[in-house]
Scaffold this motif. Structure first.
Motif, short mmCIF file in Angstrom:
data_model
loop_
_atom_site.label_atom_id
_atom_site.label_comp_id
_atom_site.label_asym_id
_atom_site.label_seq_id
_atom_site.Cartn_x
_atom_site.Cartn_y
_atom_site.Cartn_z
N LEU A 212 0.80 -1.10 -0.05
CA LEU A 212 -0.04 -0.11 -0.05
C LEU A 212 0.87 1.17 0.07
CD1 LEU A 212 -2.88 1.39 0.32
CD2 LEU A 212 -2.51 1.21 2.87
N GLU B 256 -7.19 -3.41 3.41
CA GLU B 256 -6.02 -2.77 2.54
C GLU B 256 -5.27 -3.82 1.70
OE1 GLU B 256 -4.33 -4.91 6.09
OE2 GLU B 256 -6.39 -4.29 5.52
N PRO C 151 -6.39 -2.39 -2.19
CA PRO C 151 -5.31 -1.19 -1.96
C PRO C 151 -5.67 0.08 -2.56
CG PRO C 151 -4.43 -2.83 -3.39
CD PRO C 151 -5.62 -3.28 -2.81
#
Length: 261
Positions: free
Chosen positions: A36, A246, A250
């Motif tokens: 990320l 996440e 992302p």
């Protein structure tokens, strides 16, 4: 806290970028945030610790929210130059709220990614018991299958490869396990049965629920209390994915963070 007790903290991004304290969930580690950070928010500075009892950080007790908050304040003292945006996934989301409640001056904003908060005690007993009974796996294939069949079904296989490389270890018995302290994990499920805390009313907060998680990890009562406390400072969204927001989404996660960064 002495140096020997400091959390292992992964740092990503330029030192002068907007600062993000990124908190992983149970059985996770700080390096999970690398994809990320480097591929979706490269201008930001990520401070991503392995929480106590996880990864390469100290495994010694206590494993309470209060001790975790103390650990995080030390991370901020060491690596942050001012208030930070705190991004927390699952257990990390609950921990983010405790940090904001204890040290509001250190928190600019919150991004709660499918946080696990004030869960039913009976449910936590079942999960803690299962963790204690089945802490490891026959081999890497079994460990991978457990993740894919649970929360990682929508995660890019390359990210699962990175997870295995960083976090799966071989035990003396020849079996494999994630690099976590099992007693700490069991205790942490108990922490998630504690009553919720709320952030100060002025803290801008993004609350992202994973739409495919049933039952969810927060109650309607908590969400109503959060909305009542924060008012216009709260943004609530639902992401169409499983629990690992996440990892599975992302780009969407980066967009949510950018709204309060």
């Amino acid at each position: 806290m002495n140096a020997a007790e400091s959390l292992r903290t992964h740092l990503f991004g330029p030192a002068d970028g907007p600062q993000i304290l990124a908190l992983h969930g149970l059985t996770g580690h700080g390096r999970r945030w690398r994809h990320l950070a480097e591929n979706h928010l490269p201008h930001a500075r990520f401070l991503a610790p392995d929480l106590r009892g996880h990864g390469r950080s100290p495994w010694t007790p206590p494993w309470t929210f209060e001790r975790h908050v103390d650990d995080l304040l030390h991370v901020l003292d060491t690596h942050a130059s001012g208030p930070v945006t705190v991004v927390g996934h699952s257990f990390g989301g609950a921990l983010a709220l405790h940090l904001a409640a204890v040290a509001p001056e250190r928190v600019r904003a919150l991004v709660l990614l499918d946080p696990a908060i004030a869960l039913p005690p009976e449910r936590m007993l079942d999960v803690a018991d299962s963790t204690a009974r089945y802490p490891d796996y026959t081999d890497e294939a079994e460990a991978r299958a457990e993740k894919v069949n649970a929360d990682w079904a929508e995660v890019d296989p390359e990210l699962l490869d990175a997870e295995v490389e960083e976090h799966l270890v071989t035990l003396d018995s020849g079996r494999v396990a994630w690099r976590v302290c099992v007693p700490a994990t069991v205790t942490s499920w108990s922490e998630l049965a504690r009553d919720y805390v709320l952030p100060p009313a002025h803290v801008r907060t993004v609350f992202a629920r994973a739409g495919k998680v049933q039952p969810g990890y927060t109650s309607p009562e908590f969400r109503a209390a959060l909305a009542d406390r924060l008012g216009s400072n709260l943004m609530m969204v639902e992401v169409d994915c499983d629990h690992m927001i996440e990892q599975a989404r992302p780009a969407e996660t980066a967009d949510l963070i950018s709204r309060v960064l």
